[in-house]
Design a protein around this motif. Structure first.
Motif, mmCIF file in Angstrom:
data_model
loop_
_atom_site.group_PDB
_atom_site.id
_atom_site.type_symbol
_atom_site.label_atom_id
_atom_site.label_comp_id
_atom_site.label_asym_id
_atom_site.label_seq_id
_atom_site.Cartn_x
_atom_site.Cartn_y
_atom_site.Cartn_z
ATOM 1 N N VAL A 160 -13.591 45.743 8.293
ATOM 2 C CA VAL A 160 -13.773 46.992 9.036
ATOM 3 C C VAL A 160 -13.435 46.781 10.509
ATOM 4 O O VAL A 160 -12.609 47.499 11.072
ATOM 5 C CB VAL A 160 -15.212 47.531 8.884
ATOM 6 N N THR A 161 -14.066 45.793 11.135
ATOM 7 C CA THR A 161 -13.770 45.520 12.547
ATOM 8 C C THR A 161 -13.069 44.179 12.739
ATOM 9 O O THR A 161 -12.650 43.854 13.842
ATOM 10 C CB THR A 161 -15.055 45.565 13.392
ATOM 11 N N PHE A 162 -12.971 43.390 11.687
ATOM 12 C CA PHE A 162 -12.153 42.179 11.686
ATOM 13 C C PHE A 162 -11.788 41.853 10.257
ATOM 14 O O PHE A 162 -12.402 42.351 9.306
ATOM 15 C CB PHE A 162 -12.877 40.991 12.346
ATOM 16 N N GLU A 163 -10.767 41.023 10.106
ATOM 17 C CA GLU A 163 -10.371 40.601 8.766
ATOM 18 C C GLU A 163 -9.812 39.192 8.827
ATOM 19 O O GLU A 163 -9.347 38.724 9.868
ATOM 20 C CB GLU A 163 -9.329 41.551 8.186
ATOM 21 N N PHE A 220 -12.831 38.109 19.089
ATOM 22 C CA PHE A 220 -12.741 37.980 17.635
ATOM 23 C C PHE A 220 -12.579 39.352 16.980
ATOM 24 O O PHE A 220 -11.883 39.495 15.967
ATOM 25 C CB PHE A 220 -14.007 37.294 17.123
ATOM 26 N N LEU A 221 -13.197 40.351 17.582
ATOM 27 C CA LEU A 221 -13.125 41.709 17.037
ATOM 28 C C LEU A 221 -11.909 42.482 17.543
ATOM 29 O O LEU A 221 -11.722 43.636 17.173
ATOM 30 C CB LEU A 221 -14.401 42.477 17.378
ATOM 31 N N ASP A 269 -25.569 51.047 10.738
ATOM 32 C CA ASP A 269 -24.469 50.226 11.260
ATOM 33 C C ASP A 269 -23.169 51.020 11.319
ATOM 34 O O ASP A 269 -22.393 50.906 12.273
ATOM 35 C CB ASP A 269 -24.266 48.982 10.395
ATOM 36 N N ASP A 270 -22.936 51.831 10.287
ATOM 37 C CA ASP A 270 -21.712 52.644 10.257
ATOM 38 C C ASP A 270 -21.600 53.535 11.489
ATOM 39 O O ASP A 270 -20.506 53.719 12.042
ATOM 40 C CB ASP A 270 -21.687 53.527 9.004
ATOM 41 N N ALA A 271 -22.732 54.076 11.928
ATOM 42 C CA ALA A 271 -22.717 54.978 13.082
ATOM 43 C C ALA A 271 -22.300 54.236 14.348
ATOM 44 O O ALA A 271 -21.526 54.763 15.161
ATOM 45 C CB ALA A 271 -24.094 55.610 13.266
ATOM 46 N N PRO A 313 -8.260 34.719 11.398
ATOM 47 C CA PRO A 313 -8.933 36.000 11.613
ATOM 48 C C PRO A 313 -8.145 36.915 12.536
ATOM 49 O O PRO A 313 -7.427 36.462 13.425
ATOM 50 C CB PRO A 313 -10.271 35.587 12.241
ATOM 51 N N ARG A 314 -8.295 38.211 12.295
ATOM 52 C CA ARG A 314 -7.614 39.211 13.119
ATOM 53 C C ARG A 314 -8.598 40.319 13.455
ATOM 54 O O ARG A 314 -9.207 40.919 12.566
ATOM 55 C CB ARG A 314 -6.415 39.793 12.374
ATOM 56 N N GLY A 315 -8.773 40.580 14.743
ATOM 57 C CA GLY A 315 -9.655 41.657 15.176
ATOM 58 C C GLY A 315 -9.010 43.008 14.984
ATOM 59 O O GLY A 315 -7.807 43.169 15.192
#
Length: 210
Positions: free
Chosen positions: A120-123, A166-167, A80-82, A129-131
């Motif tokens: 990582v890609t949203f918080e 969202f992201l 997934d990290d890649a 939420p913030r993308g």
């Protein structure tokens, strides 16, 4: 500029035949490169390099602190990290999106499940939420056997707008090739329409060809 092309068809595109979504995504990426020859293109074919499904094992690995993961868990998270790192590095994303049973392909869903990661890609913030994947342009090439544009049964566009937004990817531009299974004339018209839309999106003179 870094361009990332994601092919999500279950079919390959080889020797001018096969996946329409991959064919058109290839053409769109080629047009982008023609506009910006210094750009770098990365292509990920999710049929040839299928990403594993988000299952209980994967969730267990993701929710285990990195320092406590087994080698197997670490290897699963690294997959997934890649994908996340590849997407983070992209300025432009080209998605080949065939319609299967009114939705996106399982290949594309697995990719989305992999890139959507909290912190990582949203918080989540006090304001909602913030993308975190901002500043990108996404071209989604939609290929359908029938006609679904602006119809209640088109679940692809609302879903992609929602999950990509969202992201943080709010600049999403859709290209439609519809009626591909409705006979040779309809197929030719669908491809011509998609190429015209690509040209319009890129500010070209409608000369994008196969």
């Amino acid at each position: 500029m870094n361009i990332l092309q994601i092919n999500s068809s279950a079919r390959a595109f080889e020797n001018g035949a096969g996946s329409h979504s991959t064919r058109l995504a290839n053409e769109l990426s080629a047009a982008l490169l023609a506009q910006a020859p210094q750009a770098k293109l990365s292509v990920r074919d999710l049929a040839r390099e299928p990403h594993p499904v988000l299952d209980e094992t994967a969730l267990g690995a993701l929710f285990t602190p990195a320092e406590h993961r087994t080698e197997t868990q670490a290897a699963r998270v690294a997959l997934d990290d890649a994908l996340i790192a590849q997407l983070q590095a992209a300025d432009v994303v080209v998605l080949g999106v065939p319609m299967y049973n009114f939705g996106i392909s399982s290949q594309l869903k697995n990719w989305i499940d992999a890139i959507a990661r909290a912190k990582v890609t949203f918080e989540y913030t006090a304001n909602g939420p913030r993308g975190l994947l901002t500043g990108k342009t996404v071209y989604a090439v939609l290929t359908r056997g029938g006609i679904h544009r602006d119809q209640p049964h088109d679940s692809q566009v609302p879903y992609l707008r929602a999950v990509l937004g969202f992201l943080g990817m709010t600049d999403v531009r859709f290209v439609y090739a519809e009626g591909l299974a409705m006979g040779p004339d309809a197929e030719a018209a669908a491809l011509a329409n998609a190429r015209a839309e690509i040209a319009t999106h890129l500010g070209l003179d409608n000369t994008v060809t196969a």
